[in-house]
Motif scaffolding. Structure first.
Motif, PDB file in Angstrom:
ATOM      1  N   GLY A 285       0.905  -1.351   0.087  1.00 37.58           N
ATOM      2  CA  GLY A 285       0.046  -0.145  -0.139  1.00 37.58           C
ATOM      3  C   GLY A 285       0.844   1.206   0.089  1.00 37.58           C
ATOM      4  N   MET A 286       0.256   2.379   0.036  1.00 38.04           N
ATOM      5  CA  MET A 286       0.981   3.705  -0.243  1.00 38.04           C
ATOM      6  C   MET A 286       0.468   4.689   0.947  1.00 38.04           C
ATOM      7  SD  MET A 286       1.252   4.043  -3.948  1.00 38.04           S
ATOM      8  CE  MET A 286       2.591   5.167  -3.925  1.00 38.04           C
ATOM      9  N   MET A 287       0.052   4.080   2.154  1.00 35.67           N
ATOM     10  CA  MET A 287      -0.372   5.214   3.204  1.00 35.67           C
ATOM     11  C   MET A 287       0.815   5.915   3.713  1.00 35.67           C
ATOM     12  SD  MET A 287      -3.632   5.025   3.289  1.00 35.67           S
ATOM     13  CE  MET A 287      -4.099   5.508   5.080  1.00 35.67           C
ATOM     14  N   LEU A 288       1.776   5.409   3.906  1.00 36.22           N
ATOM     15  CA  LEU A 288       3.087   6.345   4.339  1.00 36.22           C
ATOM     16  C   LEU A 288       4.271   6.508   3.166  1.00 36.22           C
ATOM     17  CD1 LEU A 288       3.189   5.000   8.069  1.00 36.22           C
ATOM     18  CD2 LEU A 288       2.433   7.255   7.339  1.00 36.22           C
ATOM     19  N   THR A 289       3.790   6.110   2.202  1.00 36.40           N
ATOM     20  CA  THR A 289       5.105   6.151   1.079  1.00 36.40           C
ATOM     21  C   THR A 289       4.205   6.741   0.051  1.00 36.40           C
ATOM     22  OG1 THR A 289       6.080   4.278   1.798  1.00 36.40           O
ATOM     23  CG2 THR A 289       6.795   5.036  -0.323  1.00 36.40           C
ATOM     24  N   GLU A 290       4.819   7.984  -0.556  1.00 43.85           N
ATOM     25  CA  GLU A 290       4.228   8.704  -1.866  1.00 43.85           C
ATOM     26  C   GLU A 290       4.985   8.643  -2.833  1.00 43.85           C
ATOM     27  OE1 GLU A 290       1.310  11.930  -0.827  1.00 43.85           O
ATOM     28  OE2 GLU A 290       2.635  12.090   0.905  1.00 43.85           O
ATOM     29  N   VAL A 291       4.708   8.459  -4.148  1.00 41.08           N
ATOM     30  CA  VAL A 291       5.613   8.513  -5.476  1.00 41.08           C
ATOM     31  C   VAL A 291       5.120   9.647  -5.883  1.00 41.08           C
ATOM     32  CG1 VAL A 291       6.284   7.640  -7.368  1.00 41.08           C
ATOM     33  CG2 VAL A 291       6.097   6.020  -5.548  1.00 41.08           C
ATOM     34  N   LEU A 292       5.899  10.848  -6.001  1.00 36.21           N
ATOM     35  CA  LEU A 292       5.361  12.084  -6.377  1.00 36.21           C
ATOM     36  C   LEU A 292       6.314  12.642  -7.551  1.00 36.21           C
ATOM     37  CD1 LEU A 292       4.536  13.958  -3.057  1.00 36.21           C
ATOM     38  CD2 LEU A 292       2.749  12.958  -4.548  1.00 36.21           C
ATOM     39  N   SER A 293       5.579  13.325  -8.519  1.00 40.68           N
ATOM     40  CA  SER A 293       6.452  14.127  -9.516  1.00 40.68           C
ATOM     41  C   SER A 293       6.742  15.441  -8.938  1.00 40.68           C
ATOM     42  CB  SER A 293       5.616  14.516 -10.656  1.00 40.68           C
ATOM     43  OG  SER A 293       4.659  15.142 -10.585  1.00 40.68           O
ATOM     44  N   PHE A 294       7.739  16.188  -9.247  1.00 43.25           N
ATOM     45  CA  PHE A 294       8.064  17.580  -8.787  1.00 43.25           C
ATOM     46  C   PHE A 294       6.712  18.448  -8.621  1.00 43.25           C
ATOM     47  CE2 PHE A 294      12.167  15.701  -9.655  1.00 43.25           C
ATOM     48  CZ  PHE A 294      12.741  16.227  -8.324  1.00 43.25           C
ATOM     49  N   SER A 295       5.764  18.488 -10.030  1.00 39.18           N
ATOM     50  CA  SER A 295       4.931  19.205  -9.912  1.00 39.18           C
ATOM     51  C   SER A 295       3.861  18.867  -8.819  1.00 39.18           C
ATOM     52  CB  SER A 295       4.331  19.582 -11.383  1.00 39.18           C
ATOM     53  OG  SER A 295       3.769  18.186 -11.583  1.00 39.18           O
ATOM     54  N   ARG A 296       3.611  17.683  -8.598  1.00 36.85           N
ATOM     55  CA  ARG A 296       2.689  16.919  -7.740  1.00 36.85           C
ATOM     56  C   ARG A 296       3.053  17.243  -6.269  1.00 36.85           C
ATOM     57  NH1 ARG A 296      -2.165  16.881  -8.871  1.00 36.85           N
ATOM     58  NH2 ARG A 296      -2.433  15.967 -11.007  1.00 36.85           N
ATOM     59  N   PHE A 297       4.262  17.222  -6.196  1.00 34.27           N
ATOM     60  CA  PHE A 297       4.941  17.711  -4.769  1.00 34.27           C
ATOM     61  C   PHE A 297       4.564  19.137  -4.475  1.00 34.27           C
ATOM     62  CE2 PHE A 297       8.439  19.099  -2.170  1.00 34.27           C
ATOM     63  CZ  PHE A 297       8.082  18.326  -0.937  1.00 34.27           C
TER      64      PHE A 297
ATOM     65  N   LEU B 274      -3.114  28.816 -14.271  1.00 32.51           N
ATOM     66  CA  LEU B 274      -1.747  28.567 -14.769  1.00 32.51           C
ATOM     67  C   LEU B 274      -1.782  28.655 -16.344  1.00 32.51           C
ATOM     68  CD1 LEU B 274      -0.366  25.501 -12.886  1.00 32.51           C
ATOM     69  CD2 LEU B 274       0.094  27.986 -12.376  1.00 32.51           C
ATOM     70  N   ILE B 275      -0.791  29.205 -17.042  1.00 33.14           N
ATOM     71  CA  ILE B 275      -0.656  29.504 -18.414  1.00 33.14           C
ATOM     72  C   ILE B 275      -0.197  27.945 -18.947  1.00 33.14           C
ATOM     73  CG2 ILE B 275       1.540  30.631 -18.490  1.00 33.14           C
ATOM     74  CD1 ILE B 275       0.527  32.146 -20.765  1.00 33.14           C
ATOM     75  N   ASP B 276      -0.691  27.442 -20.292  1.00 28.37           N
ATOM     76  CA  ASP B 276      -0.399  26.438 -20.761  1.00 28.37           C
ATOM     77  C   ASP B 276       0.780  26.680 -21.763  1.00 28.37           C
ATOM     78  OD1 ASP B 276      -1.664  27.154 -22.903  1.00 28.37           O
ATOM     79  OD2 ASP B 276      -3.123  25.609 -22.879  1.00 28.37           O
ATOM     80  N   ASP B 277       1.364  25.710 -22.348  1.00 29.92           N
ATOM     81  CA  ASP B 277       2.638  25.654 -23.328  1.00 29.92           C
ATOM     82  C   ASP B 277       2.253  26.604 -24.460  1.00 29.92           C
ATOM     83  OD1 ASP B 277       4.371  24.472 -21.781  1.00 29.92           O
ATOM     84  OD2 ASP B 277       4.068  22.571 -22.665  1.00 29.92           O
ATOM     85  N   ALA B 278       0.977  26.193 -25.205  1.00 33.99           N
ATOM     86  CA  ALA B 278       0.542  26.949 -26.196  1.00 33.99           C
ATOM     87  C   ALA B 278       0.289  28.406 -25.753  1.00 33.99           C
ATOM     88  CB  ALA B 278      -0.673  26.360 -26.717  1.00 33.99           C
ATOM     89  N   GLY B 279      -0.234  28.750 -24.705  1.00 29.88           N
ATOM     90  CA  GLY B 279      -0.301  30.160 -24.373  1.00 29.88           C
ATOM     91  C   GLY B 279       0.857  30.894 -24.089  1.00 29.88           C
ATOM     92  N   LYS B 280       1.792  30.181 -23.473  1.00 28.93           N
ATOM     93  CA  LYS B 280       3.275  30.869 -23.331  1.00 28.93           C
ATOM     94  C   LYS B 280       3.936  31.297 -24.833  1.00 28.93           C
ATOM     95  CE  LYS B 280       4.763  27.770 -19.868  1.00 28.93           C
ATOM     96  NZ  LYS B 280       6.134  27.212 -19.239  1.00 28.93           N
TER      97      LYS B 280
ATOM     98  N   PRO C 227       3.609  28.084 -14.781  1.00 31.65           N
ATOM     99  CA  PRO C 227       3.649  26.837 -13.713  1.00 31.65           C
ATOM    100  C   PRO C 227       5.072  26.752 -12.802  1.00 31.65           C
ATOM    101  CG  PRO C 227       2.664  26.226 -15.894  1.00 31.65           C
ATOM    102  CD  PRO C 227       3.205  27.597 -16.026  1.00 31.65           C
ATOM    103  N   GLN C 228       6.102  27.254 -13.726  1.00 34.70           N
ATOM    104  CA  GLN C 228       7.413  27.288 -13.057  1.00 34.70           C
ATOM    105  C   GLN C 228       7.295  28.058 -11.643  1.00 34.70           C
ATOM    106  OE1 GLN C 228      10.012  25.752 -15.126  1.00 34.70           O
ATOM    107  NE2 GLN C 228      10.962  25.765 -13.017  1.00 34.70           N
ATOM    108  N   GLU C 229       6.571  28.894 -11.631  1.00 38.64           N
ATOM    109  CA  GLU C 229       6.428  29.770 -10.137  1.00 38.64           C
ATOM    110  C   GLU C 229       6.142  28.945  -8.938  1.00 38.64           C
ATOM    111  OE1 GLU C 229       4.185  33.549 -10.289  1.00 38.64           O
ATOM    112  OE2 GLU C 229       4.516  33.599 -12.320  1.00 38.64           O
TER     113      GLU C 229
END
Length: 200
Positions: free
Chosen positions: A41-53, A68-74, A160-162
């Protein structure tokens, strides 16, 4: 990494573990963790991407990540800035019409933001450079970054970088609050992040 997480979980069963992974591998690592390790299970362990973190930290303290502005908007925004400020550019004046240039500049701007280089820092650096071509590039990048940030404020969107920078600031603030507190408690909303101190 998964072996190290499993070892940590065995040695410290009541502590949290967070495994930060690149965006593109989050699902694969999560799947491997659940199917290829003794963990069930993942109750006390999390796999997170940097953006999810970042979303997790900002969400815990009630800090809105904003629209947030997306890539096309940028790309569209940057093209508009380059077009509207043509007379301020020497090197970028004609380049922005070439395919791939906008994507390349956005990539460079992203790298600069990641290491906290803003327009004023870039302008100062450009004045100290010996190579005139590189100095001009830095100066024009500074113009782009300043205009880009102003344009985002005007349309009430965020890059999103902010979120990475804001997350870092909050974690540093939490560490400072923790160091200042005598009774090991930290004020709201940073007490919501107390779990970070017990995480590996």
């Amino acid at each position: 990494c998964l072996e190290q997480v499993c070892r940590f979980r065995r040695d410290y069963p009541d502590s949290r573990a967070v495994l930060l992974v690149p965006e593109t591998s989050k699902m694969d690592v999560e799947y491997e963790f659940l199917t290829g390790t003794p963990e069930h299970g993942m109750m006390l362990t999390e796999v997170l991407s940097f953006s999810r973190f970042c979303y997790r930290i900002l969400g815990e303290i009630g800090s809105d990540p904003g629209d947030l502005i997306d890539d096309a908007g940028k790309s569209m925004l940057l093209y508009k800035i380059l077009q509207a400020n043509e007379d301020r550019f020497v090197l970028f004046k004609n380049l922005y019409r070439k395919p791939g240039f906008i994507a390349e500049i956005l990539s460079v701007m992203g790298e600069l933001k990641r290491v906290l280089i803003d327009a004023p820092k870039l302008e100062r650096a450009s004045r100290e450079m010996d190579d005139t071509v590189i100095a001009q590039k830095a100066k024009e990048l500074a113009i782009l970054i300043r205009e880009y940030d102003l344009a985002l404020k005007e349309i009430a969107l965020r890059d999103p970088q902010e979120n990475y920078t804001r997350t870092t600031e909050h974690i540093l603030r939490l560490a400072k609050e923790k160091a200042l507190s005598k009774d090991s408690s930290v004020p709201w909303p940073y007490n919501r992040l107390a779990w970070l101190f017990n995480a590996k």
